[in-house]
Design an enzyme around this catalytic site. Sequence first.
Site, PDB file in Angstrom:
ATOM      1  N   VAL A  11       6.497   1.371  -5.496  1.00 18.86           N
ATOM      2  CA  VAL A  11       6.882   1.122  -6.891  1.00 18.86           C
ATOM      3  C   VAL A  11       7.347  -0.319  -7.092  1.00 18.86           C
ATOM      4  CG1 VAL A  11       8.646   1.688  -8.621  1.00 18.86           C
ATOM      5  CG2 VAL A  11       7.367   3.498  -7.513  1.00 18.86           C
ATOM      6  N   PHE A 150       6.376   6.024 -13.856  1.00 27.24           N
ATOM      7  CA  PHE A 150       5.456   7.161 -13.851  1.00 27.24           C
ATOM      8  C   PHE A 150       4.118   6.841 -13.185  1.00 27.24           C
ATOM      9  CE2 PHE A 150       8.330   7.615 -17.456  1.00 27.24           C
ATOM     10  CZ  PHE A 150       8.826   8.900 -17.263  1.00 27.24           C
ATOM     11  N   GLU A 153       0.274   6.616  -7.241  1.00 23.51           N
ATOM     12  CA  GLU A 153      -0.289   5.861  -6.123  1.00 23.51           C
ATOM     13  C   GLU A 153      -1.808   6.004  -6.174  1.00 23.51           C
ATOM     14  OE1 GLU A 153       1.547   6.872  -2.372  1.00 23.51           O
ATOM     15  OE2 GLU A 153       3.539   6.638  -3.256  1.00 23.51           O
ATOM     16  N   GLY A 255       1.690  17.278  -2.978  1.00 26.16           N
ATOM     17  CA  GLY A 255       2.437  16.652  -1.885  1.00 26.16           C
ATOM     18  C   GLY A 255       2.795  15.247  -2.283  1.00 26.16           C
ATOM     19  N   CYS A 258       6.661  12.057  -4.161  1.00 27.75           N
ATOM     20  CA  CYS A 258       7.413  12.333  -5.397  1.00 27.75           C
ATOM     21  C   CYS A 258       7.590  13.819  -5.705  1.00 27.75           C
ATOM     22  CB  CYS A 258       6.744  11.635  -6.570  1.00 27.75           C
ATOM     23  SG  CYS A 258       6.900   9.846  -6.472  1.00 27.75           S
ATOM     24  N   ARG A 325       3.513  10.654   3.220  1.00 26.86           N
ATOM     25  CA  ARG A 325       4.773  11.372   3.024  1.00 26.86           C
ATOM     26  C   ARG A 325       4.500  12.736   2.366  1.00 26.86           C
ATOM     27  NH1 ARG A 325       8.327   6.700   0.156  1.00 26.86           N
ATOM     28  NH2 ARG A 325       6.285   6.179  -0.683  1.00 26.86           N
TER      29      ARG A 325
END
Length: 439
Positions: A11, A150, A153, A255, A258, A325
């Site tokens: 971000v 908002f 990725e 997943g 976030c 992640r």
Amino acid sequence: MKITIIGTGYVGLVSGACLAELGNTVTCLDVQTEKIAKLKEGIMPIYEPGLDSIVARNAQAGRLFFTDSYAEAIPGADIISIAVGTPSAADGSVDMQYVEAAARDIGSHISEYTVIADKSTVPVGTAENVEAIIRETSGINVDVVSNPEFLREGHAVYDFLHPARIVIGAATEPAKERMLRAYEHVDCPKLTMDRRSAELTKYAANSFLAIKISFINEMAEVAEVLGADIGEVVAGIGSDPRIGKDFLKAGPGWGGSCFPKDVRAMRHLAEQLGISLPVVDAAHKLNQKARVRMAKRLESELGDLTGKKITVLGLAFKGNTDDTRDSAAIEMINYLTNRGAHVIAHDPVAKIAPADLNGYNLSQVSCPYEAAQGSHGIIIATEWEHFRKLDLLKMRRLSSGDILIDTRNLFNVDIAGQAGWKYISIGRKTYEATSGASC
Ligand SMILES: NC(=O)c1ccc[n+]([C@@H]2O[C@H](COP(=O)([O-])OP(=O)(O)OC[C@H]3O[C@@H](n4cnc5c(N)ncnc54)[C@H](O)[C@@H]3O)[C@@H](O)[C@H]2O)c1
């Protein structure tokens, strides 16, 4: 305007580069000195399409700077944006240590009125807490606003520059006006509100999107049993503007960095408040099932997995990113290796560092065909475009087994089946290679 971004991750780096692109002078600060040194050399710490060129252009134009020094980054900034990580703590609450450390360091280096923007996803009440920390540490009057992000990725640069909306939660007019000025060249609705509403907006948005995905995954299971096609069902319901097509893609569950942590935080918050959230709770429960459903299906096809070689295509939580992640792929690998399988994984970009292997019996290779060699079963876990171009006949020749599980529905069922696979996807018929029959 002069803007400092604290935290140069997915971000922070994207926000910094894009705010510079919009004409601001931006300094990106991170405590990872190695990351900053690489950025100064033009080396990107993450994979994000289009990021390298926007960083290079703005650094060259003298609008984008990198530093690991608060003393360098804080003085003279009109806005200081906090974009550090807010991972889950063990109990599901938000681990606020990075935000609080950033607030203390800002407080130690600030010398005049400044607007601080919380861009990290943070619990309701954080703007007030951060304001208190900075005022106590510095003795300076600052305004802290909530400015949740908002972006997605994989589409982060586009999303930042073309957002559906910008949310600004401010307690004072000067802070609101300063934030609006920073975004004046972004053409979208700018929603100004109180800080607590802005903070809750981010958790409500991610919870709602997670619920949408869990809902369609539930429908996908029904479609599989009834011989319907979830893609057709989504087209049928998504064309209704009250429903919309977005975030209705059946797959291996949500997943990434976030949704899982933000839904955990939402549930934890509700528990603290003594409020029950049955809809959010159900989405969470369904997701836990969705993430391993296809690994279990492979086990039921192959029987005992001990010593079996399984190929997993994709490690990232979705295509176009290197972020692993809370990736469903990792959860599948965990399930398979815990049952004695040896997993050979391939992802075009993402890698699992040796320190993060958690004892998994996992090898990572750079070629999908090498990953398929001698495999007893293949799972496609990530929707890389790259995988759509795979030669399924070649994969079948290299593989020892005929089970291909596609959790992203990348292939036409009949084409995959005709290439010799028992092709199992989400919410669609299964193609039995031997008979051409479906079940
Ligand atoms: N990744 C996304 O798609 C996304 C989207 C919207 C919102 N968010 C939210 O944005 C925040 C950041 O997420 P991310 O994915 O960019 O995290 P990240 O882990 O990629 O980056 C965080 C960065 O902050 C740095 N950092 C930590 N403590 C610091 C400190 N005290 N001072 C300076 N730097 C520090 C870390 O070194 C790291 O580089 C989180 O709250 C996340 O929930 C993320």
